[in-house]
Design an enzyme around this catalytic site. Structure first.
Site, PDB file in Angstrom:
ATOM      1  N   TYR A   7       0.867  -1.186   0.000  1.00  0.00           N
ATOM      2  CA  TYR A   7       0.000   0.000   0.000  1.00  0.00           C
ATOM      3  C   TYR A   7       0.900   1.231   0.000  1.00  0.00           C
ATOM      4  CZ  TYR A   7      -3.890   2.930   1.837  1.00  0.00           C
ATOM      5  OH  TYR A   7      -4.865   3.879   2.052  1.00  0.00           O
ATOM      6  N   GLN A  62       1.255   4.806  -0.095  1.00  0.00           N
ATOM      7  CA  GLN A  62       0.637   6.122   0.065  1.00  0.00           C
ATOM      8  C   GLN A  62       1.645   7.150   0.572  1.00  0.00           C
ATOM      9  OE1 GLN A  62      -3.437   6.623   1.727  1.00  0.00           O
ATOM     10  NE2 GLN A  62      -2.409   7.741   3.355  1.00  0.00           N
ATOM     11  N   SER A 103       0.696  12.295   6.898  1.00  0.00           N
ATOM     12  CA  SER A 103      -0.690  12.485   7.330  1.00  0.00           C
ATOM     13  C   SER A 103      -1.496  13.331   6.338  1.00  0.00           C
ATOM     14  CB  SER A 103      -0.722  13.157   8.707  1.00  0.00           C
ATOM     15  OG  SER A 103      -0.082  12.329   9.660  1.00  0.00           O
ATOM     16  N   GLN A 112       4.045   0.383  43.081  1.00  0.00           N
ATOM     17  CA  GLN A 112       4.031  -0.512  41.914  1.00  0.00           C
ATOM     18  C   GLN A 112       2.596  -0.695  41.415  1.00  0.00           C
ATOM     19  OE1 GLN A 112       6.870  -1.539  40.659  1.00  0.00           O
ATOM     20  NE2 GLN A 112       6.615  -3.419  39.493  1.00  0.00           N
ATOM     21  N   THR A 117       2.109   6.584  14.615  1.00  0.00           N
ATOM     22  CA  THR A 117       2.301   7.439  13.443  1.00  0.00           C
ATOM     23  C   THR A 117       1.597   6.916  12.206  1.00  0.00           C
ATOM     24  OG1 THR A 117       4.479   7.958  14.344  1.00  0.00           O
ATOM     25  CG2 THR A 117       4.062   8.604  12.066  1.00  0.00           C
ATOM     26  N   GLU A 173      -0.847   5.367   9.459  1.00  0.00           N
ATOM     27  CA  GLU A 173      -2.285   5.565   9.217  1.00  0.00           C
ATOM     28  C   GLU A 173      -2.823   6.771   9.982  1.00  0.00           C
ATOM     29  OE1 GLU A 173      -3.057   4.035   6.614  1.00  0.00           O
ATOM     30  OE2 GLU A 173      -1.109   3.150   6.950  1.00  0.00           O
TER      31      GLU A 173
END
Length: 631
Positions: A134, A136, A143, A329, A390, A392
């Site tokens: 893919y 892009q 973005s 904790q 980050t 998609e």
């Protein structure tokens, strides 16, 4: 000792039916059965061994991944796996080109291709006669999809599109599987017809020969280099791709939404244009599912190790205190355990991925020094997972998109009834006026009180942003200036959705002794932890008094004590094999220290007592003969 369960005492403390909780986590008895079958198939197959992965060089690492992918595909074909195939790929637990082929290339064609295109391309892809990725993201744009520079110019003379990379920054950069393996890609490019720009669209482009795998004419393609971590995501061939006037047939533009005719006419179908981004949305849903898996793995490791590890607190020579019994904790670990369950039932890409990445790192810290060892499983898990913040859609960019939607909703309140996730805005008048009525710590164990607190905070922050924006003559200038406040308002809205959906989930019938009550306890932990962490918002909006915020924290502390006896059983309910967990610290049997010692001796540095390089570079220093050494 082998065969001894060092955590058996912890398991006996559980106040709920663990087998029933496993079903609740898996989603159904069938899903649990499927998951179990595939997890055990992978765990018992030596071909899927992964503990030597961090010690491999890059070429060996990729070749090893290609071998595993081939072995996995052989199993899928031989065993005729259908819906089980995705589980098999999950439990192989190694980022590979197949993730992008099945997770993005095929969904892009399914969502954006015409019936004719699907008929041609899907059988080839589903039989893996072609391998796709893919493409892009570019070197200069991620973005901002509308800013992509790759062009697809229609040539009516030949009925073709000419794919071209006009600048260095238009190089496709990052697509997984592209670097060395993919034969085809769905490439996103600017559609140019008759000299005019008609938006960004997807095109199926062959990249490499199906005979000898060499790049086709006009195509420059390769790997972008090493990434963060040891093995981690370096098993993936993330690639760079450039086109030099590469021609493809017109019918290789994905045309379910927009068509280009032979004559160069642009035609729109009645299918929503948002489908062009459908693959990205589908992948974001997958990312949310992956967030709960990644966080739950880290939490499982940290919880088991916190029960095994003992430090300080010995009385009269007795055993030291289990680390998990320290409140400090618990206050860091149990909210992450609650978050893992919350994200399993409902999640949003922008907040679940950030919380998961931060949570994995927190789990590493919770394991002390040993958490820094690759054999803890946590450094690898962190390195593989963090890109999800980050890819998609950068999380801050996504939150700003949510914020834009929120202020639009606020501006339309006078004449348009909000629906869906913003339905609560319809009660904005009462949410702005009514303040919290909780008077005791126990008063916070009321789902209605919690939802109202989160609704009021979200509504008040969105309305405040809307009012501030209205003071700007230029809305875009205002949006840029107020972006920090807008992101915070978006986070408040997203957290409200997760809290309210988690509470909604608990209205359902959930079978099994103590299962529903335990999940309710985790839900309260999740909500009250967020309230404590973001109490500045709740106080600044005027909804809470400092006393009420303090009561919420008192209740949270009490809840930690109630989670404590159930902690090991809750992580056992994730039902992860030791192979999938990939951690010595998180072993089911708790036999940590002998296995850490054993693993140390398997490191290649320990193949010999005298390290390679000693005689050339260390001995001359010891013997004071450095000036005669061959450096």
């Amino acid at each position: 000792m082998e065969g001894v369960d060092y955590l058996s005492d912890e398991r006996q403390k559980a106040q709920f039916d663990v087998e029933a909780m496993k079903v609740a986590w898996a989603g159904s008895p069938q899903a649990l059965q499927l998951s179990n079958r595939m997890a055990n198939l992978v765990a018992n197959d030596p071909a899927f061994e992964k503990f030597t992965r961090p010690m491999m060089g890059r070429k060996e690492l990729l070749k090893n991944t290609l071998r595993k992918a081939a072995h996995g595909w052989k199993l899928i074909v031989d065993l005729r796996l259908t819906e089980e195939a995705k589980w098999l790929r999950l439990y192989i637990d190694e980022p590979a080109y197949t993730d992008l082929h099945w997770g993005m290339f095929i969904p892009a064609i399914e969502g954006q291709g015409t019936e004719e295109q699907k008929k041609k391309w899907l059988p080839l892809a589903q039989k893996m006669q072609i391998i796709g990725c893919y493409a892009q993201t570019e070197l200069g744009h991620g973005s901002n999809v509308q800013g992509l520079e790759t062009t697809a110019t229609f040539d009516p003379q030949t009925d073709e599109f000419v794919m071209h990379s006009p600048t260095l920054t238009s190089s496709k950069w990052w697509p997984g599987g592209l670097g060395k393996v993919s034969t085809h890609a769905v490439v996103y490019a600017r559609l140019i017809v008759g000299g005019e720009f008609h938006g960004v669209h997807g095109f199926i482009v062959q990249l490499r020969s199906l005979d000898d795998h060499s790049p086709l004419a006009g195509i420059t393609v390769g790997d972008i280099g090493m990434k963060f971590g040891n093995g981690a995501y370096n098993t993936m061939d993330n690639g760079v791709l450039r086109f030099d006037h590469v021609r493809i047939p017109r019918n290789q533009m994905l045309m379910r939404v927009t068509q280009v005719t032979k004559e160069g006419k642009i035609m729109q179908s009645n299918v929503p244009r948002q489908l062009i981004y459908g693959t990205m949305v589908y992948v974001r849903q997958t990312i949310v599912a992956d967030a709960s898996k990644a966080l739950s793995r880290a939490v499982c490791i940290a919880t088991r190790y916190s029960a095994v590890r003992r430090q300080f607190g010995s009385r009269d020579g007795g055993p030291e205190t289990q680390v998990i019994d320290y409140k400090t904790q618990q206050s860091r670990l149990f909210p992450l355990l609650a978050s893992a369950y919350a994200f399993r039932f409902v999640g949003l890409k922008s907040i679940t991925t950030t919380a998961t990445a931060d949570g994995i790192e927190e789990c590493r810290k919770l394991c002390g020094g040993h958490g820094y060892l690759v054999s803890s499983g946590l450094p690898e898990l962190f390195a593989v997972y963090i890109p999800a913040c980050t890819y998609e859609g950068d999380n801050v960019v996504l939150l700003l998109q949510v914020a834009r939607f929120l202020v639009k909703t606020v501006s339309e309140l006078g004449y348009k009834k909000p629906v869906g996730t913003t339905a609560y805005m319809g009660r904005v008048a009462s949410l702005m006026q009514n303040n919290c009525a909780v008077q005791t710590a126990e008063g916070w164990l009321n789902p209605g009180a919690i939802v109202e607190a989160f609704e009021s905070r979200a509504a008040r922050m969105a309305v405040r942003c809307g009012r501030q924006l209205a003071e700007f003559e230029n809305p875009e200038e205002g949006f840029a200036e107020l972006s920090i406040d807008l992101v915070e308002a978006a986070v408040a809205h997203c957290q409200l959705i997760v809290v309210s959906k988690f509470i909604e989930k608990l209205q359902q019938d959930i079978p099994g002794k103590g299962v529903k009550q335990t999940l309710e306890m985790l839900c309260y932990v999740y909500a009250l932890f967020l309230l404590h962490k973001h109490q500045g918002d709740f106080l600044a909006t005027g909804y809470l008094t400092p006393k009420q915020a303090s009561l919420a924290n008192d209740q949270l502390r009490t809840l930690y004590s109630k989670v404590r006896p159930n902690a090991i059983a809750l992580v056992d309910s994730f039902n992860y094999t030791d192979h999938y967990l990939g951690s010595i610290l998180g072993r089911y049997d708790g036999n940590v220290y002998p296995k850490l010692y054993e693993a140390a001796w398997k490191d290649p540095l320990n193949d010999s007592d005298v390290v390679d390089g000693f005689h050339e570079y260390v001995q001359p220093i010891l013997k004071q003969k450095l000036h005669t050494a061959k450096l």
